[in-house]
Design a protein around this motif. Structure first.
Motif, short mmCIF file in Angstrom:
data_model
loop_
_atom_site.label_atom_id
_atom_site.label_comp_id
_atom_site.label_asym_id
_atom_site.label_seq_id
_atom_site.Cartn_x
_atom_site.Cartn_y
_atom_site.Cartn_z
N ILE A 158 0.94 -1.34 -0.02
CA ILE A 158 -0.09 0.01 -0.01
C ILE A 158 0.85 1.23 0.02
CG2 ILE A 158 -1.91 1.16 1.16
CD1 ILE A 158 -2.71 -1.35 2.52
N THR A 159 0.90 1.93 -1.20
CA THR A 159 1.56 3.17 -1.17
C THR A 159 0.70 4.23 -1.84
OG1 THR A 159 2.09 3.06 -3.64
CG2 THR A 159 3.82 1.90 -1.96
N ARG A 160 1.30 5.58 -1.95
CA ARG A 160 0.32 6.21 -2.42
C ARG A 160 -0.39 6.18 -3.82
NH1 ARG A 160 3.86 10.12 0.38
NH2 ARG A 160 2.81 11.13 2.12
N ARG A 161 0.30 5.53 -4.49
CA ARG A 161 -0.18 4.99 -5.73
C ARG A 161 -1.50 3.96 -5.80
NH1 ARG A 161 2.58 0.33 -9.36
NH2 ARG A 161 1.42 0.53 -11.43
N SER A 162 -1.64 3.58 -4.43
CA SER A 162 -2.67 2.65 -4.24
C SER A 162 -4.15 3.32 -4.32
CB SER A 162 -2.59 1.95 -3.03
OG SER A 162 -1.59 1.08 -2.89
N LEU A 163 -4.14 4.60 -4.21
CA LEU A 163 -5.29 5.30 -4.31
C LEU A 163 -5.43 5.89 -5.73
CD1 LEU A 163 -7.88 6.98 -3.50
CD2 LEU A 163 -6.13 8.79 -2.66
N THR A 164 -6.40 5.52 -6.55
CA THR A 164 -6.24 5.98 -7.85
C THR A 164 -7.60 6.32 -8.34
OG1 THR A 164 -5.99 5.01 -10.27
CG2 THR A 164 -6.85 3.65 -8.46
N ASP A 165 -7.68 7.29 -9.19
CA ASP A 165 -8.85 7.98 -9.83
C ASP A 165 -9.61 7.26 -10.88
OD1 ASP A 165 -9.01 10.14 -7.76
OD2 ASP A 165 -7.12 11.03 -8.91
N ILE A 185 -6.52 -9.67 -4.33
CA ILE A 185 -6.52 -8.01 -4.40
C ILE A 185 -7.70 -7.39 -4.02
CG2 ILE A 185 -5.65 -6.01 -5.46
CD1 ILE A 185 -3.40 -8.15 -4.80
N LEU A 186 -7.77 -6.56 -2.78
CA LEU A 186 -9.07 -6.06 -2.44
C LEU A 186 -9.09 -4.64 -3.18
CD1 LEU A 186 -11.40 -6.29 -0.70
CD2 LEU A 186 -10.17 -5.29 1.10
N VAL A 187 -10.04 -4.34 -3.86
CA VAL A 187 -10.40 -3.00 -4.56
C VAL A 187 -11.65 -2.37 -3.94
CG1 VAL A 187 -10.68 -1.81 -6.63
CG2 VAL A 187 -9.30 -3.69 -6.60
N GLU A 188 -11.34 -1.31 -3.16
CA GLU A 188 -12.50 -0.61 -2.37
C GLU A 188 -12.80 0.66 -2.80
OE1 GLU A 188 -11.47 -1.79 1.60
OE2 GLU A 188 -10.00 -0.48 1.52
N GLU A 189 -13.86 1.35 -2.71
CA GLU A 189 -14.29 2.78 -2.90
C GLU A 189 -13.53 3.41 -1.57
OE1 GLU A 189 -18.53 3.13 -2.98
OE2 GLU A 189 -18.62 2.31 -5.09
N TYR A 190 -13.17 4.54 -2.13
CA TYR A 190 -12.08 5.51 -0.95
C TYR A 190 -13.19 5.93 -0.25
CZ TYR A 190 -9.78 9.51 0.56
OH TYR A 190 -9.20 10.34 1.42
N ILE A 191 -12.81 6.25 1.15
CA ILE A 191 -13.49 6.51 2.19
C ILE A 191 -12.90 7.80 2.71
CG2 ILE A 191 -14.19 6.25 4.59
CD1 ILE A 191 -13.51 3.21 4.48
N ASP A 221 -6.69 16.78 9.61
CA ASP A 221 -7.53 15.81 10.32
C ASP A 221 -8.66 15.23 9.56
OD1 ASP A 221 -9.40 17.60 10.49
OD2 ASP A 221 -9.78 17.66 12.97
N TYR A 222 -8.73 15.75 8.43
CA TYR A 222 -9.87 15.27 7.51
C TYR A 222 -9.45 14.99 6.21
CZ TYR A 222 -14.36 14.70 5.40
OH TYR A 222 -15.70 14.21 4.95
N GLN A 223 -9.30 13.64 5.68
CA GLN A 223 -8.71 13.30 4.58
C GLN A 223 -9.76 13.06 3.29
OE1 GLN A 223 -5.39 13.25 5.11
NE2 GLN A 223 -5.87 13.60 7.23
N ALA A 224 -9.60 13.92 2.28
CA ALA A 224 -10.27 14.22 1.33
C ALA A 224 -9.74 13.42 0.20
CB ALA A 224 -10.50 15.57 0.83
N HIS A 225 -8.59 13.42 -0.15
CA HIS A 225 -7.99 12.57 -1.26
C HIS A 225 -6.68 12.07 -0.80
CE1 HIS A 225 -6.80 11.59 -5.26
NE2 HIS A 225 -7.97 11.19 -5.43
N GLU A 226 -6.20 11.31 0.30
CA GLU A 226 -5.12 10.87 0.90
C GLU A 226 -5.25 9.58 1.78
OE1 GLU A 226 -0.99 12.99 2.09
OE2 GLU A 226 -2.90 13.93 2.55
N ILE A 227 -4.38 8.71 1.53
CA ILE A 227 -4.60 7.57 2.40
C ILE A 227 -3.37 7.24 3.24
CG2 ILE A 227 -5.76 6.14 0.76
CD1 ILE A 227 -3.55 4.72 -0.26
#
Length: 330
Positions: A158-165, A185-191, A221-227
Motif C-alpha cells: 500500500i503506497t500513495r499509488r494505491s489510491l487511484t482516480d 487483491i482488494l479493490v474498494e471505494e475510497y473513504i 484531520d480530515y482526509q479528502a484525497h489521501e490514504i
C-alpha cells in the motif's frame, strides 16, 4: 509478574527501499524492539527473545512456566499469524494476543468486513479480485478507488499509488499486485473522512480500555484525497500526528466495537481502524496484531485510559494469564 516472558520478534535493521512490492514492512524495527523489550523487562523477572517460531519450538520444554508475547509477523504465508498461538496452545503455554482463529480471520480483509457488518460496523463497497478474469467487476465501483493485497499487514503493498482516480488505473495495479503477492487483491471505494484508530483491550467478559486516536496527516484531520500508506508510516514522506479522538466515538460505535471484541473470544487487545465521514463510520480493517511500541497508537490509547506503558504491558500479561487459567479449569 512472576513468570519469564518469551518475546517473539523478527527484527529488521532496515526496510530497504520501500516500494509497492515491499513485503517486510510488518517486521520489527530496532527502535520498536528496544521499546518493547525494555518495557517487558520492567514488569517481568526476565525476557527471552526468539526471532522465529522455530526457535521457540526448539526450546519449548524450557518455557512451560513462562508466557509468550509475540509481535512476530513472518512473510509470504497467509497462515503465518497463526503459528505462535498454535504452538502455545499445543504445548499448554499462555500467550498474549488473539488466538489463531482470530488472527487468520482478520488477516483476510474482505472476510473481516463481512463479519463486522453483522455487528453493525459498515465498510466501503469492494471487489475481491482473485484472478485477472474478475478485473471487469471493478467497473461497478465508484472512483476514487484503493487497491491493496487482501492478506497483508503493515501497509505491505500500500503506497500513495494505491489510491487511484480511474478504473483502468485500479485494474493495472491489481494485475501487478496479483502477480507479485500471489494472493487476492482488494479493490474498494475510497473513504473520505477523519481517520481514527480505536484500541480495545480486555477479556471476553470485560472491557478495560476503549479509547481512540485521531490521525493528523500532513496537518489535516480530515482526509479528502489521501490514504495512510507506507510512506508516512515508515517515516519517509509526510508528517503524522496522533491526538485523542475518543470523543468522536458515539455510544453506538462503542457498543458495537465492544460487542464484536467480546464475541471474538481470545483477543486481549485489538485496533479498529476506520474513517468517520459524511455517511458515518466506515471500517478500514481490524488489527489484533497492533503495533505495541511505546510511541504507537495503542500505547497512547492506554495512556489516555490511565495506564503507563509498563502498566499496559502488565495488564495484557495478567489478562492473558487469567484467561489461560480459566480455560485450563474448564
Amino acid at each position: 509478574m512472576d513468570r519469564r516472558v518469551v518475546l517473539l520478534a523478527d527484527r529488521v535493521q532496515s526496510y530497504g527501499e520501500v516500494t509497492q512490492f515491499s513485503d517486510n514492512l510488518e517486521c520489527v524495527s530496532e527502535g520498536y524492539f528496544e521499546s518493547l523489550y525494555s518495557g517487558l523487562r520492567e514488569v517481568a523477572p526476565a525476557v527471552v527473545h526468539y526471532s522465529h517460531p522455530a526457535q521457540l519450538m526448539e526450546h519449548i520444554r524450557e518455557h512451560q512456566d513462562d508466557i509468550v508475547f509475540t509481535v512476530w509477523s513472518g512473510r509470504r504465508s497467509r497462515n503465518r499469524r497463526g503459528y505462535v498461538g498454535s504452538i502455545c496452545e499445543a504445548y499448554g503455554i499462555p500467550y498474549v494476543g488473539a488466538d489463531p482463529y482470530v488472527q487468520l480471520l482478520t488477516e483476510d480483509k474482505s472476510l473481516t468486513k463481512q463479519l463486522c457488518r453483522k455487528y453493525g460496523i459498515d465498510s466501503a463497497r469492494e471487489v475481491l479480485v482473485e484472478g485477472p478474469d474478475q478485473l471487469p467487476q471493478i467497473d461497478d465501483l465508484r472512483c476514487p478507488l484503493v487497491v491493496k493485497p487482501n492478506a497483508e499487514g503493515g501497509s505491505n503493498g500500500i503506497t500513495r499509488r494505491s489510491l487511484t482516480d480511474s478504473h483502468e488505473g485500479a485494474k493495472q495495479l491489481a494485475r501487478e499486485l496479483l502477480a507479485h503477492f500471489q494472493q487476492p487483491i482488494l479493490v474498494e471505494e475510497y473513504i473520505e473522512g477523519r481517520e481514527i484508530c480505536a484500541s480495545i483491550a480486555g477479556t471476553p467478559e470485560r472491557i478495560d480500555v476503549l479509547e481512540a486516536d485521531l490521525l493528523i496527516l500532513n496537518g489535516k484531520d480530515y482526509q479528502a484525497h489521501e490514504i495512510y500508506s507506507c510512506e508516512p508510516k515508515k517515516g519517509e514522506q509526510g508528517k503524522v500526528e496522533m491526538v485523542r479522538g475518543t470523543h468522536l466515538l458515539t455510544e453506538q460505535m462503542r457498543e458495537r466495537f465492544a460487542r464484536l471484541f467480546k464475541a471474538l473470544g481470545k483477543v486481549d487487545v485489538m485496533r479498529v481502524d476506520g474513517r468517520i465521514g459524511p455517511d458515518g463510520f466506515k471500517l478500514i480493517e481490524l488489527s489484533p496484531d497492533c503495533y505495541m511500541g511505546a510511541d504507537g497508537s495503542t500505547a497512547l490509547c492506554f495512556e489516555w485510559a490511565g495506564y503507563s506503558y509498563p502498566q499496559m504491558l502488565e495488564l495484557l500479561l495478567q489478562n492473558a494469564l487469567a484467561e489461560f487459567a480459566k480455560r485450563r479449569s474448564l
